[in-house]
Design a protein around this motif. Structure first.
Motif, PDB file in Angstrom:
ATOM      1  N   LEU A  86       1.204 -15.453 -42.507  1.00 47.78           N
ATOM      2  CA  LEU A  86       2.391 -15.068 -41.742  1.00 47.78           C
ATOM      3  C   LEU A  86       2.909 -16.264 -40.945  1.00 47.78           C
ATOM      4  O   LEU A  86       4.130 -16.472 -40.840  1.00 47.78           O
ATOM      5  CB  LEU A  86       2.049 -13.915 -40.797  1.00 47.78           C
ATOM      6  N   HIS A  87       2.007 -17.035 -40.365  1.00 55.58           N
ATOM      7  CA  HIS A  87       2.378 -18.253 -39.637  1.00 55.58           C
ATOM      8  C   HIS A  87       3.244 -19.154 -40.511  1.00 55.58           C
ATOM      9  O   HIS A  87       4.304 -19.622 -40.097  1.00 55.58           O
ATOM     10  CB  HIS A  87       1.101 -18.982 -39.207  1.00 55.58           C
ATOM     11  N   GLY A 132      -5.882  -4.937 -44.721  1.00 52.44           N
ATOM     12  CA  GLY A 132      -5.667  -6.332 -45.049  1.00 52.44           C
ATOM     13  C   GLY A 132      -4.674  -7.027 -44.146  1.00 52.44           C
ATOM     14  O   GLY A 132      -4.457  -8.231 -44.269  1.00 52.44           O
ATOM     15  N   MET A 133      -4.058  -6.301 -43.195  1.00 58.51           N
ATOM     16  CA  MET A 133      -3.032  -6.869 -42.337  1.00 58.51           C
ATOM     17  C   MET A 133      -3.508  -6.917 -40.892  1.00 58.51           C
ATOM     18  O   MET A 133      -3.491  -7.985 -40.264  1.00 58.51           O
ATOM     19  CB  MET A 133      -1.741  -6.051 -42.452  1.00 58.51           C
ATOM     20  N   ILE A 134      -3.926  -5.795 -40.348  1.00 55.93           N
ATOM     21  CA  ILE A 134      -4.348  -5.700 -38.954  1.00 55.93           C
ATOM     22  C   ILE A 134      -5.834  -5.359 -38.912  1.00 55.93           C
ATOM     23  O   ILE A 134      -6.305  -4.497 -39.643  1.00 55.93           O
ATOM     24  CB  ILE A 134      -3.528  -4.628 -38.208  1.00 55.93           C
ATOM     25  N   ARG A 135      -6.567  -6.056 -38.057  1.00 57.79           N
ATOM     26  CA  ARG A 135      -7.985  -5.766 -37.914  1.00 57.79           C
ATOM     27  C   ARG A 135      -8.173  -4.352 -37.358  1.00 57.79           C
ATOM     28  O   ARG A 135      -7.552  -3.994 -36.354  1.00 57.79           O
ATOM     29  CB  ARG A 135      -8.657  -6.771 -36.967  1.00 57.79           C
ATOM     30  N   GLN A 136      -9.020  -3.579 -37.987  1.00 53.29           N
ATOM     31  CA  GLN A 136      -9.228  -2.208 -37.536  1.00 53.29           C
ATOM     32  C   GLN A 136      -9.713  -2.173 -36.102  1.00 53.29           C
ATOM     33  O   GLN A 136      -9.341  -1.281 -35.329  1.00 53.29           O
ATOM     34  CB  GLN A 136     -10.234  -1.497 -38.440  1.00 53.29           C
ATOM     35  N   THR A 144       6.315 -10.801 -43.299  1.00 58.53           N
ATOM     36  CA  THR A 144       7.049 -10.491 -42.070  1.00 58.53           C
ATOM     37  C   THR A 144       7.671  -9.106 -42.171  1.00 58.53           C
ATOM     38  O   THR A 144       7.612  -8.313 -41.220  1.00 58.53           O
ATOM     39  CB  THR A 144       8.142 -11.543 -41.829  1.00 58.53           C
ATOM     40  N   HIS A 145       8.276  -8.826 -43.314  1.00 62.07           N
ATOM     41  CA  HIS A 145       8.921  -7.525 -43.535  1.00 62.07           C
ATOM     42  C   HIS A 145       7.894  -6.400 -43.410  1.00 62.07           C
ATOM     43  O   HIS A 145       8.139  -5.378 -42.749  1.00 62.07           O
ATOM     44  CB  HIS A 145       9.571  -7.510 -44.914  1.00 62.07           C
ATOM     45  N   ARG A 146       6.726  -6.602 -44.016  1.00 58.08           N
ATOM     46  CA  ARG A 146       5.694  -5.560 -43.986  1.00 58.08           C
ATOM     47  C   ARG A 146       5.190  -5.335 -42.558  1.00 58.08           C
ATOM     48  O   ARG A 146       5.042  -4.188 -42.111  1.00 58.08           O
ATOM     49  CB  ARG A 146       4.528  -5.953 -44.889  1.00 58.08           C
ATOM     50  N   LEU A 147       4.944  -6.427 -41.822  1.00 58.30           N
ATOM     51  CA  LEU A 147       4.414  -6.280 -40.475  1.00 58.30           C
ATOM     52  C   LEU A 147       5.414  -5.612 -39.546  1.00 58.30           C
ATOM     53  O   LEU A 147       5.073  -4.665 -38.822  1.00 58.30           O
ATOM     54  CB  LEU A 147       4.035  -7.660 -39.917  1.00 58.30           C
ATOM     55  N   ILE A 148       6.663  -6.073 -39.545  1.00 51.44           N
ATOM     56  CA  ILE A 148       7.657  -5.498 -38.638  1.00 51.44           C
ATOM     57  C   ILE A 148       7.918  -4.039 -38.993  1.00 51.44           C
ATOM     58  O   ILE A 148       8.090  -3.190 -38.106  1.00 51.44           O
ATOM     59  CB  ILE A 148       8.950  -6.335 -38.670  1.00 51.44           C
TER      60      ILE A 148
END
Length: 266
Positions: free
Chosen positions: A49-50, A9-13, A84-88
Protein backbone atom coordinates in the motif's frame (compact mmCIF):
# COMPACT_ATOMS: atom_id res chain seq x y z
CA UNK A 1 -15.38 -8.08 15.75
CA UNK A 2 -15.66 -7.42 11.97
CA UNK A 3 -16.05 -10.30 9.55
CA UNK A 4 -12.54 -11.78 9.23
CA UNK A 5 -13.15 -12.80 5.62
CA UNK A 6 -13.54 -9.15 4.63
CA UNK A 7 -10.16 -8.05 5.96
CA UNK A 8 -8.21 -11.29 5.52
CA UNK A 9 -4.64 -10.54 4.42
CA UNK A 10 -5.24 -6.79 4.84
CA UNK A 11 -5.77 -5.93 8.52
CA UNK A 12 -4.21 -7.80 11.41
CA UNK A 13 -6.94 -9.56 13.36
CA UNK A 14 -5.32 -8.50 16.61
CA UNK A 15 -5.99 -4.87 15.67
CA UNK A 16 -9.67 -5.57 16.34
CA UNK A 17 -9.20 -7.47 19.58
CA UNK A 18 -9.92 -6.07 23.04
CA UNK A 19 -12.28 -3.43 21.67
CA UNK A 20 -13.50 -2.67 25.20
CA UNK A 21 -9.95 -1.83 26.30
CA UNK A 22 -9.45 0.26 23.16
CA UNK A 23 -12.64 2.15 23.99
CA UNK A 24 -11.34 2.98 27.46
CA UNK A 25 -8.02 4.10 25.97
CA UNK A 26 -9.82 6.26 23.39
CA UNK A 27 -12.01 8.01 25.95
CA UNK A 28 -9.10 8.67 28.33
CA UNK A 29 -6.90 10.21 25.62
CA UNK A 30 -5.50 13.69 26.23
CA UNK A 31 -5.89 16.47 25.26
CA UNK A 32 -9.05 14.96 23.74
CA UNK A 33 -10.29 11.43 23.00
CA UNK A 34 -8.02 9.54 20.62
CA UNK A 35 -6.48 6.12 20.00
CA UNK A 36 -3.23 5.04 18.35
CA UNK A 37 -3.02 1.54 16.84
CA UNK A 38 0.39 0.44 15.55
CA UNK A 39 0.83 -2.28 12.92
CA UNK A 40 -2.82 -1.94 11.93
CA UNK A 41 -2.32 -3.63 8.56
CA UNK A 42 -0.46 -6.83 7.86
CA UNK A 43 3.18 -6.11 7.11
CA UNK A 44 2.91 -7.25 3.49
CA UNK A 45 -0.22 -5.22 2.77
CA UNK A 46 1.22 -2.11 4.42
CA UNK A 47 4.38 -2.32 2.33
CA UNK A 48 2.50 -2.71 -0.93
CA UNK A 49 0.00 0.00 0.00
CA UNK A 50 2.91 2.34 0.80
CA UNK A 51 4.29 1.89 -2.73
CA UNK A 52 0.90 2.11 -4.43
CA UNK A 53 -0.24 5.25 -2.62
CA UNK A 54 2.99 7.05 -3.47
CA UNK A 55 2.52 6.23 -7.14
CA UNK A 56 -1.03 7.60 -7.17
CA UNK A 57 -1.61 10.86 -9.00
CA UNK A 58 -2.42 13.28 -6.17
CA UNK A 59 -3.22 16.47 -8.04
CA UNK A 60 -5.75 18.24 -5.82
CA UNK A 61 -3.84 21.26 -4.49
CA UNK A 62 -4.75 21.91 -0.84
CA UNK A 63 -2.21 24.69 -0.24
CA UNK A 64 -2.55 28.44 0.25
CA UNK A 65 0.90 29.18 1.65
CA UNK A 66 -0.50 30.50 4.94
CA UNK A 67 -2.25 27.68 6.72
CA UNK A 68 -1.22 24.82 4.42
CA UNK A 69 1.80 24.52 2.18
CA UNK A 70 3.09 22.05 -0.43
CA UNK A 71 0.19 19.66 0.17
CA UNK A 72 -1.70 17.70 -2.50
CA UNK A 73 -4.46 15.12 -2.22
CA UNK A 74 -6.32 12.51 -4.23
CA UNK A 75 -10.03 11.88 -3.58
CA UNK A 76 -10.78 10.35 -6.98
CA UNK A 77 -11.71 6.68 -6.61
CA UNK A 78 -10.81 6.04 -10.25
CA UNK A 79 -7.20 7.06 -9.53
CA UNK A 80 -6.80 4.70 -6.56
CA UNK A 81 -4.86 1.49 -7.02
CA UNK A 82 -6.57 -1.81 -6.12
CA UNK A 83 -5.12 -1.98 -2.59
CA UNK A 84 -6.09 1.61 -1.76
CA UNK A 85 -9.56 1.04 -3.20
CA UNK A 86 -10.02 -2.13 -1.16
CA UNK A 87 -8.84 -0.56 2.10
CA UNK A 88 -10.89 2.63 1.83
CA UNK A 89 -13.96 0.62 0.83
CA UNK A 90 -13.57 -1.59 3.86
CA UNK A 91 -13.00 1.33 6.26
CA UNK A 92 -16.27 2.82 4.99
CA UNK A 93 -18.14 -0.48 5.36
CA UNK A 94 -20.81 -1.32 7.91
CA UNK A 95 -18.63 -4.15 9.18
CA UNK A 96 -15.81 -1.77 10.17
CA UNK A 97 -18.23 0.81 11.58
CA UNK A 98 -19.77 -1.86 13.82
CA UNK A 99 -16.33 -2.13 15.44
CA UNK A 100 -15.60 1.61 15.43
CA UNK A 101 -18.84 2.83 17.03
CA UNK A 102 -18.39 1.18 20.46
CA UNK A 103 -14.70 2.13 20.52
CA UNK A 104 -15.44 5.85 20.08
CA UNK A 105 -18.78 5.75 21.89
CA UNK A 106 -20.83 7.18 19.02
CA UNK A 107 -23.80 5.39 17.46
CA UNK A 108 -25.05 5.94 13.93
CA UNK A 109 -21.70 6.69 12.31
CA UNK A 110 -21.32 6.56 8.54
CA UNK A 111 -18.57 7.35 6.06
CA UNK A 112 -18.36 9.76 3.14
CA UNK A 113 -18.22 8.08 -0.28
CA UNK A 114 -17.11 11.40 -1.79
CA UNK A 115 -14.10 11.59 0.57
CA UNK A 116 -14.49 15.35 1.05
CA UNK A 117 -11.15 16.59 2.40
CA UNK A 118 -9.85 13.02 2.76
CA UNK A 119 -8.28 10.38 0.54
CA UNK A 120 -4.52 10.24 0.01
CA UNK A 121 -2.58 13.21 1.41
CA UNK A 122 1.01 14.07 0.46
CA UNK A 123 3.05 16.99 1.84
CA UNK A 124 6.48 17.73 0.41
CA UNK A 125 9.64 18.95 2.12
CA UNK A 126 9.08 22.43 3.56
CA UNK A 127 5.31 21.94 3.72
CA UNK A 128 3.10 22.20 6.79
CA UNK A 129 -0.47 22.10 8.06
CA UNK A 130 -1.13 24.70 10.76
CA UNK A 131 -3.09 23.85 13.88
CA UNK A 132 -6.80 23.78 13.16
CA UNK A 133 -10.22 22.43 13.93
CA UNK A 134 -12.05 20.82 11.03
CA UNK A 135 -15.19 21.81 9.18
CA UNK A 136 -17.99 20.45 11.35
CA UNK A 137 -20.78 20.12 8.78
CA UNK A 138 -21.03 18.31 5.43
CA UNK A 139 -23.63 19.98 3.21
CA UNK A 140 -24.10 17.11 0.77
CA UNK A 141 -24.51 14.51 3.51
CA UNK A 142 -26.41 16.96 5.75
CA UNK A 143 -24.44 15.51 8.65
CA UNK A 144 -22.10 16.42 11.49
CA UNK A 145 -18.44 15.45 11.30
CA UNK A 146 -17.46 13.37 14.34
CA UNK A 147 -14.38 11.15 13.85
CA UNK A 148 -11.13 11.33 11.88
CA UNK A 149 -8.95 8.36 10.96
CA UNK A 150 -5.39 8.82 9.68
CA UNK A 151 -3.24 5.94 8.43
CA UNK A 152 0.43 6.88 8.02
CA UNK A 153 2.62 5.49 5.24
CA UNK A 154 6.12 6.79 5.98
CA UNK A 155 8.92 4.20 6.07
CA UNK A 156 12.08 4.68 8.11
CA UNK A 157 10.78 7.89 9.67
CA UNK A 158 13.30 9.70 11.91
CA UNK A 159 12.71 12.70 14.19
CA UNK A 160 14.79 14.92 11.91
CA UNK A 161 12.06 14.61 9.26
CA UNK A 162 9.49 16.31 11.50
CA UNK A 163 5.82 16.05 10.57
CA UNK A 164 4.57 14.67 13.89
CA UNK A 165 0.81 14.96 14.33
CA UNK A 166 0.10 17.37 17.19
CA UNK A 167 -3.15 17.15 19.17
CA UNK A 168 -3.90 20.14 21.39
CA UNK A 169 -6.50 21.93 23.45
CA UNK A 170 -7.67 25.36 22.27
CA UNK A 171 -5.09 27.14 24.45
CA UNK A 172 -2.39 24.89 22.93
CA UNK A 173 -0.96 24.17 26.37
CA UNK A 174 -1.91 20.48 26.57
CA UNK A 175 -0.26 18.92 23.49
CA UNK A 176 0.44 15.34 22.41
CA UNK A 177 2.89 14.57 19.61
CA UNK A 178 2.37 11.42 17.52
CA UNK A 179 5.07 10.20 15.14
CA UNK A 180 3.75 9.57 11.58
CA UNK A 181 5.37 6.14 11.16
CA UNK A 182 4.25 3.59 8.61
CA UNK A 183 1.24 1.43 9.47
CA UNK A 184 0.15 3.60 12.39
CA UNK A 185 -3.59 4.29 12.59
CA UNK A 186 -4.78 7.29 14.60
CA UNK A 187 -8.46 7.70 15.50
CA UNK A 188 -9.65 10.91 17.15
CA UNK A 189 -12.67 13.04 17.89
CA UNK A 190 -13.11 16.01 15.59
CA UNK A 191 -15.15 19.03 16.64
CA UNK A 192 -14.69 22.74 17.37
CA UNK A 193 -12.48 21.96 20.39
CA UNK A 194 -10.02 19.45 18.89
CA UNK A 195 -6.98 21.26 17.50
CA UNK A 196 -4.56 19.22 15.40
CA UNK A 197 -1.99 19.61 12.65
CA UNK A 198 1.71 19.38 11.79
CA UNK A 199 2.53 23.09 11.85
CA UNK A 200 6.31 23.16 11.36
CA UNK A 201 7.95 22.92 7.90
CA UNK A 202 8.87 19.33 7.04
CA UNK A 203 12.40 18.07 6.50
CA UNK A 204 11.40 14.91 4.66
CA UNK A 205 13.64 13.96 1.70
CA UNK A 206 12.92 15.92 -1.48
CA UNK A 207 11.64 12.81 -3.28
CA UNK A 208 9.74 11.33 -0.34
CA UNK A 209 6.65 13.31 0.76
CA UNK A 210 4.90 12.79 4.07
CA UNK A 211 2.01 10.49 3.10
CA UNK A 212 -1.18 9.37 4.79
CA UNK A 213 -4.71 8.16 4.07
CA UNK A 214 -7.46 10.18 5.75
CA UNK A 215 -11.07 9.15 6.32
CA UNK A 216 -13.82 11.04 8.12
CA UNK A 217 -17.01 9.79 9.74
CA UNK A 218 -20.33 11.52 10.34
CA UNK A 219 -23.57 11.29 12.27
CA UNK A 220 -26.89 13.10 12.34
CA UNK A 221 -26.59 15.29 15.42
CA UNK A 222 -23.79 15.89 17.93
CA UNK A 223 -23.47 17.07 21.56
CA UNK A 224 -23.93 20.81 22.04
CA UNK A 225 -20.69 21.04 24.01
CA UNK A 226 -18.68 20.07 20.94
CA UNK A 227 -19.89 23.01 18.87
CA UNK A 228 -18.54 26.56 19.10
CA UNK A 229 -19.43 27.64 15.59
CA UNK A 230 -22.70 26.96 13.84
CA UNK A 231 -22.87 24.46 11.00
CA UNK A 232 -19.59 25.34 9.33
CA UNK A 233 -18.12 23.90 6.13
CA UNK A 234 -14.78 25.67 6.62
CA UNK A 235 -11.63 24.74 8.53
CA UNK A 236 -10.67 27.03 11.42
CA UNK A 237 -6.92 27.63 11.86
CA UNK A 238 -5.53 28.90 15.17
CA UNK A 239 -1.93 30.20 15.25
CA UNK A 240 0.27 29.00 18.11
CA UNK A 241 2.16 32.28 18.42
CA UNK A 242 3.29 35.27 16.38
CA UNK A 243 5.98 33.17 14.66
CA UNK A 244 3.21 31.08 13.15
CA UNK A 245 1.89 34.01 11.15
CA UNK A 246 3.23 35.12 7.78
CA UNK A 247 1.68 38.16 6.12
CA UNK A 248 3.72 37.85 2.96
CA UNK A 249 1.61 35.39 0.95
CA UNK A 250 -2.02 34.49 0.27
CA UNK A 251 -5.06 36.69 0.01
CA UNK A 252 -5.45 39.71 2.30
CA UNK A 253 -8.68 38.25 3.72
CA UNK A 254 -6.99 34.96 4.59
CA UNK A 255 -3.99 36.68 6.15
CA UNK A 256 -6.08 39.03 8.29
CA UNK A 257 -8.42 36.24 9.33
CA UNK A 258 -5.55 34.05 10.47
CA UNK A 259 -4.01 36.98 12.35
CA UNK A 260 -7.31 37.76 14.11
CA UNK A 261 -7.66 34.16 15.33
CA UNK A 262 -4.30 34.47 17.07
CA UNK A 263 -5.98 36.78 19.58
CA UNK A 264 -9.71 36.13 19.46
CA UNK A 265 -9.98 32.35 18.73
CA UNK A 266 -12.72 33.13 16.21
Amino acid sequence: MPNAAEFSGMIRQSAFEESERKGVEFKSGHPFPHLVIDNFLTQDFAGRLHDEARQTVADKDASNGITQSLKVACTDWSEFGPLTHRLISYLNSRSFLDWLEPVVGIEGLFGDPGLEGGGIHMTRRGGFLKMHTDFNWHDDLEADRRINILLYLNKDWIPEYGGELLLADLEQKDVRSIEPIINRLVIFNTNDLTLHGHPDPLSFPDDYPRTSIALYYYSHGKPDGERIRGKSTTTRYLPRDSKDISLRSGSMRARLGYLARRFFRL
